[in-house]
Design a protein around this motif. Structure first.
Motif, mmCIF file in Angstrom:
data_model
loop_
_atom_site.group_PDB
_atom_site.id
_atom_site.type_symbol
_atom_site.label_atom_id
_atom_site.label_comp_id
_atom_site.label_asym_id
_atom_site.label_seq_id
_atom_site.Cartn_x
_atom_site.Cartn_y
_atom_site.Cartn_z
ATOM 1 N N ILE A 184 -47.252 98.416 73.918
ATOM 2 C CA ILE A 184 -45.984 97.855 74.361
ATOM 3 C C ILE A 184 -46.041 96.335 74.476
ATOM 4 C CG2 ILE A 184 -44.352 97.813 76.285
ATOM 5 C CD1 ILE A 184 -45.135 100.667 76.886
ATOM 6 N N VAL A 185 -47.234 95.792 74.732
ATOM 7 C CA VAL A 185 -47.381 94.379 75.069
ATOM 8 C C VAL A 185 -46.699 93.443 74.078
ATOM 9 C CG1 VAL A 185 -49.029 92.520 75.419
ATOM 10 C CG2 VAL A 185 -49.461 94.772 76.419
ATOM 11 N N PRO A 186 -46.907 93.585 72.737
ATOM 12 C CA PRO A 186 -46.237 92.637 71.828
ATOM 13 C C PRO A 186 -44.726 92.683 71.939
ATOM 14 C CG PRO A 186 -47.974 93.851 70.698
ATOM 15 C CD PRO A 186 -47.775 94.530 72.022
ATOM 16 N N ALA A 187 -44.151 93.867 72.167
ATOM 17 C CA ALA A 187 -42.701 94.005 72.226
ATOM 18 C C ALA A 187 -42.134 93.437 73.519
ATOM 19 C CB ALA A 187 -42.301 95.476 72.079
ATOM 20 N N GLU A 188 -42.788 93.712 74.647
ATOM 21 C CA GLU A 188 -42.229 93.280 75.924
ATOM 22 C C GLU A 188 -42.342 91.774 76.128
ATOM 23 O OE1 GLU A 188 -44.199 95.024 79.215
ATOM 24 O OE2 GLU A 188 -46.170 94.196 78.740
ATOM 25 N N ARG A 189 -43.105 91.078 75.279
ATOM 26 C CA ARG A 189 -43.170 89.622 75.352
ATOM 27 C C ARG A 189 -41.936 88.969 74.752
ATOM 28 N NH1 ARG A 189 -49.550 88.813 73.643
ATOM 29 N NH2 ARG A 189 -50.433 89.366 75.684
ATOM 30 N N LEU A 190 -41.115 89.746 74.055
ATOM 31 C CA LEU A 190 -39.854 89.240 73.522
ATOM 32 C C LEU A 190 -38.793 89.416 74.604
ATOM 33 C CD1 LEU A 190 -40.058 90.876 69.986
ATOM 34 C CD2 LEU A 190 -40.913 88.644 70.710
ATOM 35 N N SER A 191 -38.187 88.342 75.031
ATOM 36 C CA SER A 191 -37.295 88.384 76.186
ATOM 37 C C SER A 191 -36.114 89.333 76.019
ATOM 38 C CB SER A 191 -36.807 86.967 76.528
ATOM 39 O OG SER A 191 -36.115 86.395 75.434
ATOM 40 N N PRO A 192 -35.471 89.440 74.836
ATOM 41 C CA PRO A 192 -34.361 90.400 74.726
ATOM 42 C C PRO A 192 -34.821 91.837 74.926
ATOM 43 C CG PRO A 192 -34.308 88.830 72.911
ATOM 44 C CD PRO A 192 -35.625 88.665 73.586
ATOM 45 N N VAL A 193 -36.012 92.157 74.441
ATOM 46 C CA VAL A 193 -36.539 93.513 74.583
ATOM 47 C C VAL A 193 -36.870 93.794 76.044
ATOM 48 C CG1 VAL A 193 -38.377 95.091 73.886
ATOM 49 C CG2 VAL A 193 -37.434 93.462 72.232
ATOM 50 N N ALA A 194 -37.525 92.825 76.695
ATOM 51 C CA ALA A 194 -37.862 93.000 78.104
ATOM 52 C C ALA A 194 -36.600 93.184 78.941
ATOM 53 C CB ALA A 194 -38.667 91.804 78.615
ATOM 54 N N ALA A 195 -35.544 92.426 78.614
ATOM 55 C CA ALA A 195 -34.283 92.547 79.350
ATOM 56 C C ALA A 195 -33.644 93.904 79.119
ATOM 57 C CB ALA A 195 -33.326 91.431 78.935
ATOM 58 N N ALA A 196 -33.635 94.378 77.877
ATOM 59 C CA ALA A 196 -33.044 95.679 77.567
ATOM 60 C C ALA A 196 -33.777 96.791 78.298
ATOM 61 C CB ALA A 196 -33.064 95.925 76.058
ATOM 62 N N ALA B 88 -41.079 85.013 64.389
ATOM 63 C CA ALA B 88 -40.266 83.836 64.697
ATOM 64 C C ALA B 88 -40.753 83.154 65.962
ATOM 65 C CB ALA B 88 -38.802 84.251 64.855
ATOM 66 N N GLN B 89 -41.204 83.941 66.929
ATOM 67 C CA GLN B 89 -41.710 83.362 68.174
ATOM 68 C C GLN B 89 -42.988 82.580 67.924
ATOM 69 O OE1 GLN B 89 -42.269 86.232 71.271
ATOM 70 N NE2 GLN B 89 -42.407 84.706 72.874
ATOM 71 N N ARG B 90 -43.865 83.121 67.091
ATOM 72 C CA ARG B 90 -45.101 82.397 66.742
ATOM 73 C C ARG B 90 -44.771 81.123 65.977
ATOM 74 N NH1 ARG B 90 -46.747 87.709 65.527
ATOM 75 N NH2 ARG B 90 -46.503 87.309 63.290
ATOM 76 N N TYR B 91 -43.784 81.211 65.079
ATOM 77 C CA TYR B 91 -43.375 80.033 64.320
ATOM 78 C C TYR B 91 -42.838 78.959 65.257
ATOM 79 C CZ TYR B 91 -40.710 77.110 61.095
ATOM 80 O OH TYR B 91 -40.209 76.052 60.386
ATOM 81 N N GLN B 92 -41.991 79.374 66.189
ATOM 82 C CA GLN B 92 -41.418 78.408 67.117
ATOM 83 C C GLN B 92 -42.491 77.739 67.959
ATOM 84 O OE1 GLN B 92 -38.322 80.016 69.550
ATOM 85 N NE2 GLN B 92 -38.345 78.335 71.005
ATOM 86 N N GLU B 93 -43.454 78.542 68.423
ATOM 87 C CA GLU B 93 -44.539 77.980 69.228
ATOM 88 C C GLU B 93 -45.325 76.939 68.434
ATOM 89 O OE1 GLU B 93 -48.531 79.521 71.640
ATOM 90 O OE2 GLU B 93 -47.254 80.934 70.560
#
Length: 398
Positions: free
Chosen positions: A27-39, A190-195
């Motif tokens: 679950i860890v990679p998915a829950e680090r995405l804020s929209p997923v964690a919020a959902a 995209a998150q890795r790219y942004q970082e």
């Protein structure tokens, strides 16, 4: 089949469930995405916080009634978990893996339900005994000692409360990790790219040109010197001074192309489509208060109604005995708790419902989680005498 009484209390499960957190590794990679964690938070909290009501149908009446199971449903699901927390764990497992389970712990003497215990879904295996046609579920976890043999327990389907996030065959479940696999992968990239984009000072890659012939060692020195000067947020917008005929040529995206980062907002829309949770609840977009209020109603009707009905039917069938169901007992989730609105709106609504004879005063008090009026004073239904059938007024012009 009715679940057989077994003394499988929480103490017996405690050591076995110490490996529970291992089920969250994927679950860890998915829950680090804020929209997923919020959902995930909105879905599990919304359903887990809805209050259970035990009702009994007697003729045309449906009255809230007292029942021994209310302690488990409303207060404490097991010695270590509140009723809310146990349901949230089950719903969380269903959200991620497609299916969530609660073991129904019964008193071995009376067969009464004394607890509900969440089980790790990732290790669950469903099997059917071909001779008896009994459905069994096996759950396996690793013990404390890495060298210890894995621990497995088996339960009949009637011993488990089962909740499916999504299903196409009524048996297996499909969770967010499966349904949104491509969304998670794309947004993680995209998150890795942004970082990396901002870590490098928001400056794209480039090449250094020279007419001179450089050996690998000299080229490495030039590259490292330029990166040390130009890379990183602290060096953003610094002016480079190049000598010996060196020239810098930018490659990749321009500043306008950097709006690609904004494309991550598309992930919110994708998560919203998959889960049915309105995007405004995940703090995306701009809506007025009135539109948000309407979307809250849409969230309850379009997103919560289906899982609520599923849970009501499953829990009524498995937590109440056949005789209790025959006597008119059933379980309901008070979904109206999500639609209370502000005080003024609720008071106007209750006033109209009482005036039309739809609600009694006790009905309104129940929706506000208040006890009935003493002495049965709130059970009466009222209706204004100012209304009458139109034909009773008489007259040729009526």
């Amino acid at each position: 089949r009715a679940a057989r009484p077994r003394n499988e209390g929480w103490g017996d499960f405690e050591n076995w469930l110490k490996g529970y957190n291992e089920s969250y590794a994927g679950i860890v990679p998915a829950e680090r995405l804020s929209p997923v964690a919020a959902a995930h938070r909105i879905y599990t909290n919304s359903l887990a916080s809805l209050p259970w009501i035990v009702r009994r149908k007697q003729g045309a009446n449906r009255d809230e009634t007292e029942h021994y199971i209310e302690q488990v449903l409303k207060t404490r699901a097991n010695p270590w978990m509140s009723a809310f927390l146990a349901r949230k764990v089950m719903l969380s497992q269903a959200f991620w893996y497609g299916v969530g389970y609660l073991y129904i712990d019964r008193d071995p003497q009376t067969a009464r339900i004394v607890g509900l215990i969440p089980l790790p879904s990732e290790s669950a295996v469903r099997a059917v005994d071909t001779q008896t046609q009994t459905v069994w579920y096996s759950f396996t976890v690793q013990g404390d000692d890495p060298e210890q043999k894995k621990l497995t327990r088996k339960f009949q389907e009637s011993e488990l409360l089962i909740h499916r996030f999504e299903t196409y065959d009524g048996r297996s479940g499909r969770g967010f990790l499966e349904l949104a696999k491509n969304v998670i992968s794309a947004d993680s990239a995209a998150q890795r790219y942004q970082e990396k984009f901002f870590r490098q000072g928001s400056r794209p890659a480039g090449v250094i040109l020279t007419d001179a012939q450089l050996d690998p060692e000299a080229a490495g020195i030039v590259r490292s010197d330029f990166e040390r000067m130009a890379s990183g947020m602290d060096n953003a917008f610094r002016v480079a001074v190049l000598d010996n005929g060196l020239k810098f040529q930018q490659l990749g995206i321009s500043q306008a192309d950097a709006q690609y980062i904004e494309g991550r907002a598309f992930t919110v829309d994708e998560v919203s489509r998959i889960t049915g949770i309105p995007s405004y609840m995940m703090q995306a977009g701009k809506q007025s208060y009135s539109s948000n209020e309407q979307q809250q109603l849409d969230f309850v009707v379009s997103t919560l109604t289906a899982p609520v009905v599923s849970m009501e039917q499953e829990w009524t069938y498995k937590l109440l005995t056949e005789q209790e169901r025959a006597d008119g007992y059933y379980l309901r989730l008070n979904i109206m708790a999500m639609l209370r609105g502000d005080n003024e709106s609720r008071s106007r609504y209750y006033e109209k419902m009482i005036a039309l004879g739809v609600y009694s005063q006790d009905d309104c008090r129940a929706l506000e989680d208040r006890s009935p009026l003493p002495g049965g004073l709130g059970k009466s239904y009222w209706m204004s005498k100012n209304y009458d059938r139109i034909e009773n007024f008489g007259g040729e012009n009526v």
